[in-house]
Motif scaffolding. Structure first.
Motif, PDB file in Angstrom:
ATOM      1  N   HIS A   1       8.146  20.119 -35.058  1.00 18.21           N
ATOM      2  CA  HIS A   1       7.435  20.609 -33.882  1.00 18.21           C
ATOM      3  C   HIS A   1       7.968  21.943 -33.370  1.00 18.21           C
ATOM      4  O   HIS A   1       7.280  22.638 -32.639  1.00 18.21           O
ATOM      5  N   GLN A   2       9.169  22.314 -33.794  1.00 17.60           N
ATOM      6  CA  GLN A   2       9.690  23.638 -33.449  1.00 17.60           C
ATOM      7  C   GLN A   2       8.887  24.719 -34.178  1.00 17.60           C
ATOM      8  O   GLN A   2       8.775  25.835 -33.690  1.00 17.60           O
ATOM      9  N   PHE A   3       8.358  24.380 -35.338  1.00 13.23           N
ATOM     10  CA  PHE A   3       7.615  25.336 -36.157  1.00 13.23           C
ATOM     11  C   PHE A   3       6.106  25.146 -36.038  1.00 13.23           C
ATOM     12  O   PHE A   3       5.339  26.104 -36.109  1.00 13.23           O
ATOM     13  N   VAL A   4       5.681  23.898 -35.914  1.00  7.15           N
ATOM     14  CA  VAL A   4       4.253  23.558 -35.851  1.00  7.15           C
ATOM     15  C   VAL A   4       4.054  22.608 -34.661  1.00  7.15           C
ATOM     16  O   VAL A   4       3.998  21.391 -34.814  1.00  7.15           O
ATOM     17  N   PRO A   5       3.951  23.186 -33.451  1.00 10.13           N
ATOM     18  CA  PRO A   5       3.854  22.348 -32.250  1.00 10.13           C
ATOM     19  C   PRO A   5       2.659  21.386 -32.268  1.00 10.13           C
ATOM     20  O   PRO A   5       2.721  20.308 -31.685  1.00 10.13           O
ATOM     21  N   GLU A   6       1.593  21.749 -32.964  1.00  6.61           N
ATOM     22  CA  GLU A   6       0.395  20.907 -32.993  1.00  6.61           C
ATOM     23  C   GLU A   6       0.456  19.781 -34.029  1.00  6.61           C
ATOM     24  O   GLU A   6      -0.485  18.983 -34.137  1.00  6.61           O
ATOM     25  N   CYS A   7       1.556  19.664 -34.765  1.00  9.25           N
ATOM     26  CA  CYS A   7       1.693  18.576 -35.733  1.00  9.25           C
ATOM     27  C   CYS A   7       1.616  17.244 -34.993  1.00  9.25           C
ATOM     28  O   CYS A   7       2.270  17.039 -33.969  1.00  9.25           O
ATOM     29  N   ILE A   8       0.808  16.350 -35.521  1.00  8.54           N
ATOM     30  CA  ILE A   8       0.568  15.055 -34.884  1.00  8.54           C
ATOM     31  C   ILE A   8       1.688  14.068 -35.219  1.00  8.54           C
ATOM     32  O   ILE A   8       2.095  13.957 -36.374  1.00  8.54           O
ATOM     33  N   VAL A   9       2.157  13.363 -34.214  1.00  7.67           N
ATOM     34  CA  VAL A   9       3.060  12.235 -34.425  1.00  7.67           C
ATOM     35  C   VAL A   9       2.166  11.002 -34.359  1.00  7.67           C
ATOM     36  O   VAL A   9       1.730  10.595 -33.289  1.00  7.67           O
ATOM     37  N   LEU A  10       1.862  10.466 -35.523  1.00  8.97           N
ATOM     38  CA  LEU A  10       0.969   9.317 -35.587  1.00  8.97           C
ATOM     39  C   LEU A  10       1.707   8.064 -35.152  1.00  8.97           C
ATOM     40  O   LEU A  10       2.810   7.783 -35.615  1.00  8.97           O
ATOM     41  N   LYS A  11       1.095   7.323 -34.231  1.00  7.94           N
ATOM     42  CA  LYS A  11       1.674   6.088 -33.703  1.00  7.94           C
ATOM     43  C   LYS A  11       0.548   5.061 -33.574  1.00  7.94           C
ATOM     44  O   LYS A  11      -0.618   5.442 -33.510  1.00  7.94           O
ATOM     45  N   PRO A  12       0.891   3.786 -33.485  1.00  8.40           N
ATOM     46  CA  PRO A  12      -0.158   2.780 -33.308  1.00  8.40           C
ATOM     47  C   PRO A  12      -1.050   3.073 -32.096  1.00  8.40           C
ATOM     48  O   PRO A  12      -2.260   2.890 -32.147  1.00  8.40           O
ATOM     49  N   GLU A  13      -0.448   3.599 -31.043  1.00  8.28           N
ATOM     50  CA  GLU A  13      -1.225   3.825 -29.825  1.00  8.28           C
ATOM     51  C   GLU A  13      -2.146   5.048 -29.882  1.00  8.28           C
ATOM     52  O   GLU A  13      -3.032   5.194 -29.034  1.00  8.28           O
ATOM     53  N   ASN A  14      -1.990   5.938 -30.876  1.00 13.38           N
ATOM     54  CA  ASN A  14      -2.920   7.063 -30.978  1.00 13.38           C
ATOM     55  C   ASN A  14      -3.738   7.045 -32.277  1.00 13.38           C
ATOM     56  O   ASN A  14      -4.506   7.961 -32.549  1.00 13.38           O
ATOM     57  N   LEU A  15      -3.592   5.997 -33.052  1.00  9.94           N
ATOM     58  CA  LEU A  15      -4.305   5.908 -34.334  1.00  9.94           C
ATOM     59  C   LEU A  15      -5.821   5.914 -34.145  1.00  9.94           C
ATOM     60  O   LEU A  15      -6.542   6.530 -34.929  1.00  9.94           O
ATOM     61  N   ASP A  16      -6.303   5.278 -33.099  1.00 11.20           N
ATOM     62  CA  ASP A  16      -7.755   5.253 -32.845  1.00 11.20           C
ATOM     63  C   ASP A  16      -8.349   6.653 -32.729  1.00 11.20           C
ATOM     64  O   ASP A  16      -9.496   6.868 -33.113  1.00 11.20           O
ATOM     65  N   THR A  17      -7.583   7.585 -32.191  1.00 15.35           N
ATOM     66  CA  THR A  17      -8.112   8.934 -31.996  1.00 15.35           C
ATOM     67  C   THR A  17      -7.863   9.865 -33.186  1.00 15.35           C
ATOM     68  O   THR A  17      -8.400  10.963 -33.222  1.00 15.35           O
ATOM     69  N   HIS A  18      -7.068   9.423 -34.151  1.00 12.61           N
ATOM     70  CA  HIS A  18      -6.754  10.278 -35.293  1.00 12.61           C
ATOM     71  C   HIS A  18      -7.209   9.730 -36.642  1.00 12.61           C
ATOM     72  O   HIS A  18      -7.282  10.486 -37.616  1.00 12.61           O
ATOM     73  N   ALA A  19      -7.514   8.457 -36.735  1.00 14.40           N
ATOM     74  CA  ALA A  19      -7.833   7.845 -38.036  1.00 14.40           C
ATOM     75  C   ALA A  19      -9.013   8.518 -38.731  1.00 14.40           C
ATOM     76  O   ALA A  19      -9.029   8.617 -39.959  1.00 14.40           O
ATOM     77  N   TYR A  20      -9.974   9.031 -37.979  1.00 12.55           N
ATOM     78  CA  TYR A  20     -11.170   9.607 -38.590  1.00 12.55           C
ATOM     79  C   TYR A  20     -10.876  10.817 -39.480  1.00 12.55           C
ATOM     80  O   TYR A  20     -11.609  11.092 -40.417  1.00 12.55           O
ATOM     81  N   TRP A  21      -9.799  11.549 -39.209  1.00 15.90           N
ATOM     82  CA  TRP A  21      -9.487  12.716 -40.036  1.00 15.90           C
ATOM     83  C   TRP A  21      -8.384  12.451 -41.063  1.00 15.90           C
ATOM     84  O   TRP A  21      -8.096  13.310 -41.883  1.00 15.90           O
ATOM     85  N   MET A  22      -7.818  11.273 -41.018  1.00 17.52           N
ATOM     86  CA  MET A  22      -6.779  10.939 -41.994  1.00 17.52           C
ATOM     87  C   MET A  22      -7.421  10.816 -43.376  1.00 17.52           C
ATOM     88  O   MET A  22      -8.594  10.478 -43.493  1.00 17.52           O
ATOM     89  N   PRO A  23      -6.659  11.078 -44.437  1.00 17.20           N
ATOM     90  CA  PRO A  23      -7.207  10.952 -45.793  1.00 17.20           C
ATOM     91  C   PRO A  23      -7.748   9.542 -46.048  1.00 17.20           C
ATOM     92  O   PRO A  23      -7.240   8.564 -45.503  1.00 17.20           O
ATOM     93  N   GLU A  24      -8.768   9.450 -46.868  1.00 19.06           N
ATOM     94  CA  GLU A  24      -9.410   8.157 -47.156  1.00 19.06           C
ATOM     95  C   GLU A  24      -8.455   7.140 -47.761  1.00 19.06           C
ATOM     96  O   GLU A  24      -8.651   5.939 -47.619  1.00 19.06           O
ATOM     97  N   THR A  25      -7.427   7.603 -48.460  1.00 19.50           N
ATOM     98  CA  THR A  25      -6.479   6.703 -49.112  1.00 19.50           C
ATOM     99  C   THR A  25      -5.247   6.411 -48.253  1.00 19.50           C
ATOM    100  O   THR A  25      -4.358   5.676 -48.680  1.00 19.50           O
ATOM    101  N   CYS A  26      -5.185   6.965 -47.054  1.00 17.18           N
ATOM    102  CA  CYS A  26      -4.019   6.806 -46.175  1.00 17.18           C
ATOM    103  C   CYS A  26      -3.859   5.355 -45.739  1.00 17.18           C
ATOM    104  O   CYS A  26      -4.797   4.723 -45.246  1.00 17.18           O
ATOM    105  N   ALA A  27      -2.659   4.819 -45.876  1.00 16.03           N
ATOM    106  CA  ALA A  27      -2.380   3.435 -45.504  1.00 16.03           C
ATOM    107  C   ALA A  27      -2.676   3.173 -44.033  1.00 16.03           C
ATOM    108  O   ALA A  27      -3.204   2.115 -43.683  1.00 16.03           O
ATOM    109  N   TYR A  28      -2.332   4.114 -43.178  1.00 14.42           N
ATOM    110  CA  TYR A  28      -2.586   3.919 -41.751  1.00 14.42           C
ATOM    111  C   TYR A  28      -4.091   3.762 -41.496  1.00 14.42           C
ATOM    112  O   TYR A  28      -4.514   2.878 -40.763  1.00 14.42           O
ATOM    113  N   ARG A  29      -4.883   4.629 -42.104  1.00 14.95           N
ATOM    114  CA  ARG A  29      -6.338   4.562 -41.939  1.00 14.95           C
ATOM    115  C   ARG A  29      -6.901   3.277 -42.559  1.00 14.95           C
ATOM    116  O   ARG A  29      -7.722   2.593 -41.954  1.00 14.95           O
TER     117      ARG A  29
END
Length: 160
Positions: free
Chosen positions: A78-106
């Protein structure tokens, strides 16, 4: 090429824990172990404003190591890429749509099983590369491609 050392600590985890526990109940070690090491989440994406459709490009974040498919500065990214997402169970609903189709979290969020090549099933971090679903060796750095040209580098999912 010698087998890759797994940078994710998968030791001592319960057998097939992801099938027994909801994502929100996973501890930090279990959550991190779900990452397959493909590197696709570190690819820049293009989102169609009208349809909401997301396309992956082969244009990688400046911190992605193209050989290991890992962030070269993960603990301090985050020092270099402040917009990098920290994926957590509580924010997965808002990020899963752009995660790769093969991603375990998705996949788990969608109620689907892990793919047979996932390191938690194979016991080796190399399985993601052997299955051809990682970005190893074919990304271009975001420093080399202007954002206006990202459309020329769209890739089709899933890989492999």
């Amino acid at each position: 090429m010698k087998p890759e050392k797994d940078v994710i600590d998968r030791s001592g985890l319960g057998k097939r824990f992801w099938e027994k526990k909801p994502l929100a109940k996973l501890n930090q070690k279990e959550w991190e172990a779900l990452c397959d090491g493909c590197g696709k989440c570190c690819l820049n994406k293009l989102e169609d404003e009208d349809s909401g459709e997301v396309a992956l490009t082969r244009v990688a974040c400046r911190l992605l190591d193209d050989d290991s498919c890992r962030c070269a500065q993960y603990p301090i990214r985050h020092q270099f890429v402040p917009e990098c997402i920290v994926l957590k169970p509580e924010n997965l609903d808002t990020h899963a749509y752009w995660m790769p189709e093969t991603c375990a979290y998705r996949l788990l969020w969608q109620g689907k099983p892990l793919p047979e090549w996932h390191p938690l099933l194979t016991g080796t971090p190399d399985s993601v590369h052997e299955a051809g679903v990682s970005v190893r060796g074919w990304t271009v750095s975001e420093f080399e491609i202007s954002e206006d040209e990202w459309e020329d580098h769209i890739i089709e999912e899933p890989l492999g």
